[in-house]
Design a protein around this motif. Sequence first.
Motif, PDB file in Angstrom:
ATOM      1  N   ASP A 114      -3.481  -4.884   3.300  1.00  0.00           N
ATOM      2  CA  ASP A 114      -3.752  -3.901   4.344  1.00  0.00           C
ATOM      3  C   ASP A 114      -2.639  -3.983   5.396  1.00  0.00           C
ATOM      4  O   ASP A 114      -2.405  -5.045   5.977  1.00  0.00           O
ATOM      5  N   THR A 116      -2.364  -2.331   8.300  1.00  0.00           N
ATOM      6  CA  THR A 116      -2.728  -1.904   9.660  1.00  0.00           C
ATOM      7  C   THR A 116      -1.975  -2.702  10.725  1.00  0.00           C
ATOM      8  O   THR A 116      -1.518  -2.129  11.731  1.00  0.00           O
ATOM      9  N   ARG A 119       1.471  -1.139  11.377  1.00  0.00           N
ATOM     10  CA  ARG A 119       1.412   0.088  12.171  1.00  0.00           C
ATOM     11  C   ARG A 119       1.275  -0.237  13.655  1.00  0.00           C
ATOM     12  O   ARG A 119       1.921   0.401  14.501  1.00  0.00           O
TER      13      ARG A 119
END
Length: 381
Positions: A114, A116, A119
């Motif tokens: 993942d 995330t 980001r």
Amino acid sequence: MADTRGLALVLSGGGARAAYQVGVLSYLAREFPNDVPDILTGVSAGGINAAFLAARQEPYSEKIAELAEMWRDLHIDQVFSVGLGDLAWRSVRWLGRLGSGGKSPLPNAKSMVDTTPLREVLERELRAGKGPIPGIQTSLWDGWLHAFALTGSSYTTGQSITWVQTREDGVMPEWERPARKSHCCPIRVDHVMASSALPFFFPAIEVDGAWYGDGGIRLTAPLSPAIHLGAKKIIAVTTRYARTREEADRPMISGYPPPAQVAGVLFNAIFLDQLDGDAMQLRQINGMIEMLPEDKRQGLRPIDLMVLRPSEDLGRLANAYEAELPKGFRFLTRGLGTRETRSNDMLSLVMFQPDYVKRLLELGESDAERRRADFAAFLAR
């Protein structure tokens, strides 16, 4: 001072190995502070470096120092989730999909990890939210930046797309070639994430209704965006080590190749080898152009090129830092056979470890310093 208009910086991919590029840039910014590239192009992790330079407003040498600081402070859990539970659950979902013929009741795992956290880092460091990165447009308006380009690979259409941002009053040279084309638009964090989405490891990113992955997958001509945007000189920094004939013939494994070895060969072929072929072709074309009289060139012009690459094998270097990876992620990568190969090209892509990053920054600086005379001659021409 040399005229630097038309000086392009081309940064290739390589995951964590892109820290090497920042070491090179740190030395150049210190030794040649007035030679600032006004055309920035990048792909994958090199695109992250290029986006940072385009988005920040500090003096060039200062933002290079800040970019180096960002890499030094980077930990693997700031790029993707490395919790054992999350990795195990994603592995179960992958196996469930494979073992059920696509009919598993479990939700599909979009990727191995993942991203995330990545980001969040990009939104902070690029000073952007969900919309266009404001600093890029400011740099274009200020005039020091002529054009910025990122490349992504569309899983939806199979094409290589180069996203380009120029000043609103500028003339955008659009181009289209077999399986690759340009698209003029304001660059967002989504574009940066898409360009750096390693296949299978990182999830695909949706951009304007299509799904994209790492820009190196279909980019057969890495120097092309800079040339289309008007480059007269190109500095290209690759993370691909050029092995000697003896090193190339030396086996990397004993016995049957593990998945990590196969993946490393594929990643190098897809993401890094294209630059060498493109550079050779550009030099051949330059030679043919220079043999023609001016009135016979039909608008063609030679483009000066300088390529810098690591003096050491970055995959082999990664072996020394493998034991410091988070336990859960290390368990997963060892399952792929990273301890069975002498040059961990696959592992080096995701080795976002401070000790490994620090070594790459130092190597980049020392390699650039070793070629100081070449850079001085190149920039003065």
